[in-house]
Structure formats: structure tokens, C-alpha cells
Design a protein around this motif. Sequence first.
Motif, PDB file in Angstrom:
ATOM      1  N   THR A  23       0.837  -1.211   0.000  1.00  0.00           N
ATOM      2  CA  THR A  23       0.000   0.000   0.000  1.00  0.00           C
ATOM      3  C   THR A  23       0.864   1.251   0.000  1.00  0.00           C
ATOM      4  O   THR A  23       0.617   2.202  -0.760  1.00  0.00           O
ATOM      5  CB  THR A  23      -0.931   0.020   1.231  1.00  0.00           C
ATOM      6  N   ALA A  24       1.882   1.250   0.861  1.00  0.00           N
ATOM      7  CA  ALA A  24       2.803   2.388   0.909  1.00  0.00           C
ATOM      8  C   ALA A  24       3.531   2.539  -0.411  1.00  0.00           C
ATOM      9  O   ALA A  24       3.761   3.668  -0.876  1.00  0.00           O
ATOM     10  CB  ALA A  24       3.801   2.207   2.053  1.00  0.00           C
ATOM     11  N   PHE A  25       3.897   1.419  -1.035  1.00  0.00           N
ATOM     12  CA  PHE A  25       4.583   1.476  -2.327  1.00  0.00           C
ATOM     13  C   PHE A  25       3.740   2.206  -3.359  1.00  0.00           C
ATOM     14  O   PHE A  25       4.232   3.089  -4.068  1.00  0.00           O
ATOM     15  CB  PHE A  25       4.909   0.064  -2.826  1.00  0.00           C
ATOM     16  N   VAL A  26       2.454   1.851  -3.461  1.00  0.00           N
ATOM     17  CA  VAL A  26       1.570   2.468  -4.451  1.00  0.00           C
ATOM     18  C   VAL A  26       1.398   3.957  -4.165  1.00  0.00           C
ATOM     19  O   VAL A  26       1.508   4.799  -5.065  1.00  0.00           O
ATOM     20  CB  VAL A  26       0.201   1.763  -4.471  1.00  0.00           C
ATOM     21  N   ILE A  27       1.164   4.295  -2.890  1.00  0.00           N
ATOM     22  CA  ILE A  27       0.955   5.702  -2.522  1.00  0.00           C
ATOM     23  C   ILE A  27       2.187   6.532  -2.848  1.00  0.00           C
ATOM     24  O   ILE A  27       2.105   7.606  -3.457  1.00  0.00           O
ATOM     25  CB  ILE A  27       0.607   5.832  -1.024  1.00  0.00           C
TER      26      ILE A  27
ATOM     27  N   ASN B 150      -8.737  10.484   9.265  1.00  0.00           N
ATOM     28  CA  ASN B 150      -8.973   9.225   8.571  1.00  0.00           C
ATOM     29  C   ASN B 150      -7.617   8.585   8.312  1.00  0.00           C
ATOM     30  O   ASN B 150      -6.709   9.233   7.781  1.00  0.00           O
ATOM     31  CB  ASN B 150      -9.717   9.461   7.253  1.00  0.00           C
ATOM     32  N   GLN B 151      -7.474   7.337   8.673  1.00  0.00           N
ATOM     33  CA  GLN B 151      -6.164   6.695   8.619  1.00  0.00           C
ATOM     34  C   GLN B 151      -5.550   6.721   7.220  1.00  0.00           C
ATOM     35  O   GLN B 151      -4.388   7.083   7.049  1.00  0.00           O
ATOM     36  CB  GLN B 151      -6.268   5.251   9.115  1.00  0.00           C
ATOM     37  N   ILE B 152      -6.329   6.367   6.213  1.00  0.00           N
ATOM     38  CA  ILE B 152      -5.802   6.316   4.845  1.00  0.00           C
ATOM     39  C   ILE B 152      -5.529   7.720   4.319  1.00  0.00           C
ATOM     40  O   ILE B 152      -4.452   8.006   3.770  1.00  0.00           O
ATOM     41  CB  ILE B 152      -6.781   5.581   3.913  1.00  0.00           C
TER      42      ILE B 152
END
Length: 205
Positions: A12-16, A117-119
Motif C-alpha cells: 500500500t505504501a509502495f503504491v501511494i 482518517n487513517q488512509i
Amino acid sequence: MGLISLLTTNPTAFVIIAVALALSLTVHEFAHAWTADRLGDPTPRRYGRVTLNPARHLDPFGTLLLLIAGFGFARPVPINPNNLGRWGTLWVSAAGPISNLLIAFVAAVLLRVLPANQITDLVLLYVLSINVVLAVFNLIPIPLLDGSRILGALVPSLGRSLAQFEAQPFSFVIVMLFIFIARDPIGNIISSVQRWVLTTVGVGL
């Protein structure tokens, strides 16, 4: 460590981070091109760089370096300093880092005004951090970076020497070596600027 390691540990971090980096680098180069175009230099438009299309700005080798080594670069925007003059060249050089600082401030403001919001918070923090890194990194007054061209515009005699150094085939290696050696003080400056951006808009640390 490059971004590629995040594919298995934190996809997820990679994509962001990958998307935020691509867009932030695109805005950085677009800011150079747009400013030069507005100041009367047709060169960036002639090369199709006055656009927010990432494909026109991202460099394949620079992107690969980013994924593998954790640092990289986009395609420099071609300009003709003769069309811009001394101060026009300065503003064109400064436009990229300024655009990244503006994005960082927008991200910080959104962190303050949007509901927690976490995301969303994670995305905005990554965007803020990436753009502060790009701004600070590019303002380092060494050849191949925007800071060198800003310094050259302020001190024309020094600017000629810096331009001659940039033309040497070994300049890229020397600059990368300097950045590697100075990574700790550069990192401290980046952290200080990040805190300044957050505290300026009233985001608690």
C-alpha cells in the motif's frame, strides 16, 4: 533502500509513494516549463513540456534509480537562458522547488481541516514529505540541481563555472557522491522544513 523493497513489506505504501512521486515530479518539471513559457522562452513548449502529462517529464533511468536506490530524477526541462535573461532564469529555476513547497503546504492544510482518517492522513503525510524532500533536495546549490542555477543567476561569474562543471561527463557521479556523503545533514534540513510546514498551518506533531 529503494521503493522496490516496499512491494513485499508494505505494498500500500509502495503504491501511494510511487503515485505521489510521479505526480510531484511532474508538477515540479511542469512549473519550470510553464514559468519559462510565460516569461517568453518557447523552448519548453517546442519540446512538449508545458503539460501535466507524466509521460513527458519522467525519465526511464531516473525512475528506475528511484525504485532501486531510493533516489532518482525526472527529465530536465530544456530552456534557452538567452530568451529569459538573468532574472528570468532565476525564476524558472526556482519555480520547481516553489511548486513542491506549495503542494506540501496544501497537504498540511488538508491534514488540519479534513476529518481524521487513517488512509487519508497517510496519503497526505506522504505527499507532504515527498514534496518537502524534492524542494529541499533541488535547492542544494550544487551542479545539476535547481539551487545551482539559482546561485548562478545571483552570481553570474560563478554560474559560468557551474555550467562548465555540469558539462563534464563525470559531474553526475560527483554530485551523487556528494549527496551520499551529506545525506545526514540533508536529512536533518528536510526534517526541519517538514516540521516548519506542519507547525505553520497548526498541525500538531
